[in-house]
Design an enzyme around this catalytic site. Structure first.
Site, PDB file in Angstrom:
ATOM      1  N   ASP A 281       0.825  -1.204   0.000  1.00 26.72           N
ATOM      2  CA  ASP A 281       0.000   0.000   0.000  1.00 26.72           C
ATOM      3  C   ASP A 281       0.862   1.258   0.000  1.00 26.72           C
ATOM      4  O   ASP A 281       0.425   2.323  -0.423  1.00 26.72           O
ATOM      5  CB  ASP A 281      -0.932   0.004   1.209  1.00 26.72           C
ATOM      6  CG  ASP A 281      -1.929   1.140   1.113  1.00 26.72           C
ATOM      7  OD1 ASP A 281      -2.739   1.128   0.161  1.00 26.72           O
ATOM      8  OD2 ASP A 281      -1.896   2.047   1.959  1.00 26.72           O
ATOM      9  N   GLY A 416      -3.095   4.634  -0.502  1.00 23.50           N
ATOM     10  CA  GLY A 416      -2.803   4.145  -1.842  1.00 23.50           C
ATOM     11  C   GLY A 416      -4.014   3.621  -2.576  1.00 23.50           C
ATOM     12  O   GLY A 416      -4.301   4.015  -3.708  1.00 23.50           O
ATOM     13  N   LEU A 417      -4.788   2.793  -1.904  1.00 24.14           N
ATOM     14  CA  LEU A 417      -5.946   2.189  -2.553  1.00 24.14           C
ATOM     15  C   LEU A 417      -6.944   3.270  -2.946  1.00 24.14           C
ATOM     16  O   LEU A 417      -7.506   3.272  -4.036  1.00 24.14           O
ATOM     17  CB  LEU A 417      -6.593   1.181  -1.605  1.00 24.14           C
ATOM     18  CG  LEU A 417      -7.740   0.387  -2.201  1.00 24.14           C
ATOM     19  CD1 LEU A 417      -7.252  -0.437  -3.387  1.00 24.14           C
ATOM     20  CD2 LEU A 417      -8.349  -0.527  -1.148  1.00 24.14           C
TER      21      LEU A 417
END
Lengths: 525, 427
Positions: A281, A416-417
């Protein structure tokens, strides 16, 4: 004269107050005009202290100017002594009293009090808050630390050290101290005296009993530690244990001085930062452009954490602490940039804009600058406001400090996602530019609908200009403008600026889809 | 600490004891007034000529406001300036020109004196004159002192407004009598008062300061001045020197204070009592309704005032007469006997008024009395709370609209809130 709206540091007597307020059994008599007591509220409100700082002000007024300000000062010293019965006193002048040239040291000496009274010379028109704190602490240590205690033989006892530097109104000093004491305890090292925070004048008298000194905040405690080194031969550790790498170095240096084994303390995974930073991530953090500004201790330490432990790209580094300009310049050179050494926040704002930072790590001022520029930001250094004296444990130092840093530095960025999703679904109703954050959607209001993707054709299809001046912006073709809209909104401004710069440098009169992608390739990181 | 002068015990003739005290004072200096004055006069800029301490003070007092493009700054005197005075005037001119270039929207510039500039006797009035000539006609430059050695907190506003008075246009002797309301009020409060005066039939009503530098009111022998704030001694004197007449009145805090204040103007302009009653009745009714719930909370509570803004006497009068509170001690940094006479007359017999301060002694008295509510500055509030005393920090009373009928309930709420909070917290 210097035109100032915001100042990063207060005057030097505020530094002296930070030392006095940190200690016990010490009283500060400050020759100062009425009004200078505003400084009390920094301690009672911002740091939320539950007692008034141990400071008596003479608060002279215009009618007192003339012969009797000296008498007022002497009166204040005697009354403060009688009321508070301190173990020692410091006396000095604020900026205005410096001009009227009463001599606080001499006037106090004439009273012949049965306690040490230490005069402070704090030139208010040259120096600032941190210097004032350093000088005050140095003077206190000089006056109170002797004579050399006969050290017990090292065999058969645990090593002993002093921790120097934590003050009142220091950024996370309270919690840093907890972490450092924990580390030293785990190494089997005893703490002799912590100063100035929590120390009494008598405690300063015991400083020489330690085997060595740990300097947590060099801008406050370096001068005092160097004095102790010279006078008592106490070596000092000056590595600031902020970040995992620096904490490991700190532990190794301290262990070497104390002749103990650092391995047990460093064994296993004492901080979560390395794993968090390696987890997938965090990949999106790679090369994020970060601008760092603060006091020297924190700016230097955070620059190393940002680059080596989070994988950011340091695109700006600076400090308002001129005393440490050389060290900050050297660190900046390692990142291939020039340091911003200034105490003018407008210079900092210009530097942040020029660096095109994606994340700003700084003080309260940088927080406001970043807010105005629409850039994410985290606070890593004083000056700070009340929210950065949190109730919860939030050190910067040690392995727990590294955990706190990971969270603090990463949270302002999108996870990040989340960032990935935003890119993928940017045309969706939930993710379009104008959508408010989901947690802010008000009940009862219809969700706003994204604008029709087709813009109402602004003047784009103009014929190419033949005699355009060099600096005129090139015109965007409708198709290029439309393509630009597909770029996530939080980097769109940068893409537009880069493309226009690219076109200008090549004297292109029109920006096409091709130009957009040419520019992207040219500036791509 | 200042030597204690022999303290005369005066009696104001209405059962109020007035005592003077000298010693350490925990108060703001007049520079702090800039923080609200710059918001009132929208095209004025305040340039403090002082030290880093002055800049630090304003920054601490202004909090987050500092970044909303505020119209104040500090020209910090440094060591080079202290070397020679002539050089310093050139420096000041340079700084001012740079400032005006950056802020071309500024029409009125105040050079604000500080302790350092007063002590080195930097001649700011002359500097203002010089700069006014060179920047005319776009910018007018005035000066006043907000130094701690000369002014306490709200007296900074007094000094600022007094500096404006000689600049005000003159009205002729035969002009129609007009009313001038003096003292910076929140815009919402000012608008309410303007409506009330209009309903009474007063046609010529102006406010000082005006919201823009170019719209300052005229003054002359037919001007009647009504002070909206209690700390305007010099301003009133300057206006009187220009022929204006002051209307004595209590200050417009609470329903009673507001009515008495409005009535002073109505009487001076011969407003028919019935018309006055009609104009004030709706406001009075609303104020009564708003105040009702707070009487149970504040009634019988023992209140202690530390000196801060000179608003203490009118506030104490409001709390005791309208809310039923008991006054232990009412501290004030400065007491203008003339302007305060109507307030003193309304305070309950036996009220202890203390002018000036000796901080440690006053804190001892406060601790000994263990009041239910202590009104004090931010330097003292948390320490007193930690000792178990409920406090109301006083600066809020300057930044919050509290005057007039429609703010009476808000004013009571400011005092009631800390008490209510204490009943809610279970840990």
């Amino acid at each position: 004269m210097q035109l100032t709206l915001w100042t990063y540091e207060g005057p030097p007597h505020i530094g002296a107050m930070r030392v006095a307020t940190a200690m016990r059994g010490l009283h500060y008599v400050l020759h100062a005009p009425q009004g200078d007591t505003y400084a009390d509220l920094l301690f009672t409100m911002i740091e939320r202290r539950d007692a008034r700082p141990p400071v008596t002000y003479t608060t002279f007024q215009a009618r007192d100017l003339g012969a009797d300000t000296a008498a007022i000062f002497q009166n204040a010293v005697s009354e403060a002594y009688a009321r508070f019965q301190p173990e020692a006193m410091i006396v000095g002048a604020s900026c205005t009293a410096e001009l009227i040239q009463d001599d606080p040291g001499g006037l106090a000496r004439a009273l012949d009090l049965p306690i040490p009274v230490i005069p402070l010379e704090l030139p208010a028109y040259q120096k600032k808050e941190n210097w004032g704190a350093s000088e005050t602490f140095y003077r206190l240590v000089r006056a109170l630390a002797g004579p050399k205690a006969e050290p017990a033989p090292r065999a058969g006892r645990r090593p002993l050290c002093n921790i120097l530097g934590p003050t009142a109104l220091g950024f996370r000093h309270r919690d840093d101290l907890v972490e450092i004491e924990k580390l030293l305890g785990a190494l089997g090292i005893d703490v002799n005296v912590v100063a100035p925070r929590g120390a009494s004048p008598a405690d300063l008298g015991r400083l020489s009993a330690a085997d060595f000194n740990v300097v947590l905040y060099p801008e406050i405690a370096r001068a005092a530690a160097q004095h102790l080194q010279k006078t008592f031969g106490q070596p000092l550790v000056e590595t600031v244990p902020i970040g995992v790498g620096a904490t490991i170095r700190f532990v190794e240096e301290v262990a070497a001085l104390a002749n103990v084994d650092p391995a047990p303390v460093l064994a296993g995974a004492p901080s979560r930062l390395p794993w968090y930073s390696r987890s997938v991530d965090s990949t999106y953090l790679t090369g994020k452009r970060v601008f760092i500004f603060g006091d020297a201790t924190h700016a230097l330490a955070i620059a190393r954490v940002a680059a080596a432990e989070l994988g950011f790209k340091v695109v700006g580094l600076g400090t308002y602490t001129r005393e440490f300009a050389r060290e900050v310049r050297a660190e900046a050179a390692l990142h291939g940039i020039e340091a911003t050494i200034t105490d003018d926040y407008l210079d900092v704002e210009a530097a942040i804009q020029a660096a095109q930072a994606e994340l700003v790590l700084g003080t309260q001022m940088e927080r406001h600058i970043a807010k105005r520029l629409g850039v994410p930001c985290a606070v890593i250094s004083a000056p700070i406001h009340v929210q950065d004296f949190p109730a919860r444990h939030s050190p910067q130092m040690g392995f727990e400090g590294a955990n706190v840093l990971f969270d603090t530095l990463v949270h302002p960025l999108m996870m990040g996602l989340e960032e990935h999703l935003l890119g993928m679904f940017r045309e969706d109703a939930e993710f379009h530019d104008g959508a408010a954050p989901s947690h802010l959607t008000r009940h009862g209001t219809a969700p706003s609908v994204p604008e029709a993707p087709e813009p109402a054709a602004p003047v784009i299809d103009t014929p190419p200009q033949t005699s355009a001046p060099d600096d005129a912006p090139a015109a965007w073709e409708a198709s290029a403008e439309k393509e630009l809209k597909k770029i996530p909104f939080f980097v769109r401004g940068k893409a537009r600026a880069n493309t226009e710069r690219f076109a200008r440098e090549r004297a292109l009169s029109r920006i096409t889809v091709e130009t957009l992608y040419d520019a992207k390739a040219h500036f791509g990181r | 600490m200042n030597a204690h002068a022999p303290i005369p015990t005066a009696d104001a003739g209405c059962g109020v004891t007035i005592r003077q005290e000298r010693g350490q004072r925990a108060v703001f200096c007049g520079l702090t007034g800039i923080v609200w004055l710059h918001r009132k006069i929208q095209d004025a800029f305040f340039l403090v000529v002082g030290s880093r301490t002055c800049a630090h003070l304003i920054q601490s007092a202004a909090g987050v406001m500092i970044f909303a493009e505020p119209r104040f700054a500090t020209a910090i005197i440094d060591e080079r300036d202290l070397a020679g005075l002539a050089d310093m005037n050139e420096e000041l001119d340079r700084v001012t020109r740079r400032l005006i270039e950056r802020r071309p929207d500024i029409r009125l510039l105040f050079l604000v004196g500080s302790c350092p500039s007063e002590v080195i006797k930097l001649d700011l009035p002359r500097a203002a004159q010089r700069l006014s000539q060179s920047l005319s006609p776009d910018v007018r430059v005035l000066s006043y002192s907000g130094s701690g050695i000369e002014t306490t907190f709200t007296q900074g506003e007094d000094a600022c407004l007094a500096a404006l008075v000689p600049e005000l246009p003159r009205t002729e002797a035969e002009a129609v009598p007009s009313l001038l309301v003096v003292g910076a009020l929140a815009d919402v409060v000012e608008d309410q008062f303007a409506r009330l005066f209009a309903e009474m039939g007063l046609e010529h009503v102006d406010f000082l300061p005006a919201r823009r530098a170019g719209a300052m009111p005229a003054v002359g022998p037919n001007t009647r001045i009504l002070l909206a704030q209690p700390f305007l001694a010099d301003t009133a004197r300057a206006l009187e020197a220009r022929g204006a007449t002051r209307l004595p009145a209590p200050f417009p805090l609470g329903a009673e204070g507001t009515t008495a204040w409005l009535r002073a103007a109505a009487d001076a302009f011969g407003v028919d009592p019935r018309r006055f009653a009609e104009a004030t009745a709706p406001g009075l009714r609303r104020a009564e309704r708003a105040l009702g719930p707070y009487r149970a909370l504040l009634g019988g509570r023992r209140v202690f005032f530390f000196p801060d803004s000179q608003l203490e006497l009118p506030l104490a009068r409001f709390l005791s007469r309208e809310m039923g509170a008991t006054l232990i001690e009412v501290g004030t940094p400065y007491l203008h006997r003339g302007h305060m006479a109507p307030e003193l007359a309304l305070l309950p017999a036996g009220t202890e008024v203390v002018e000036g301060q000796s901080l440690d002694a006053q804190m001892d008295r406060c601790r000994a009395a263990r009041p239910d509510l202590t009104v004090c500055g931010l330097g003292l509030a948390n320490p007193l709370e930690a000792e178990g005393l409920a406090t109301k920090w006083s600066i809020e009373l300057l930044f919050t609209p509290i005057q007039g009928y429609d703010q009476a309930g808000d004013l009571a709420e400011l005092f009631a809130r800390p008490l209510v909070r204490r009943t809610r917290l279970e840990v």
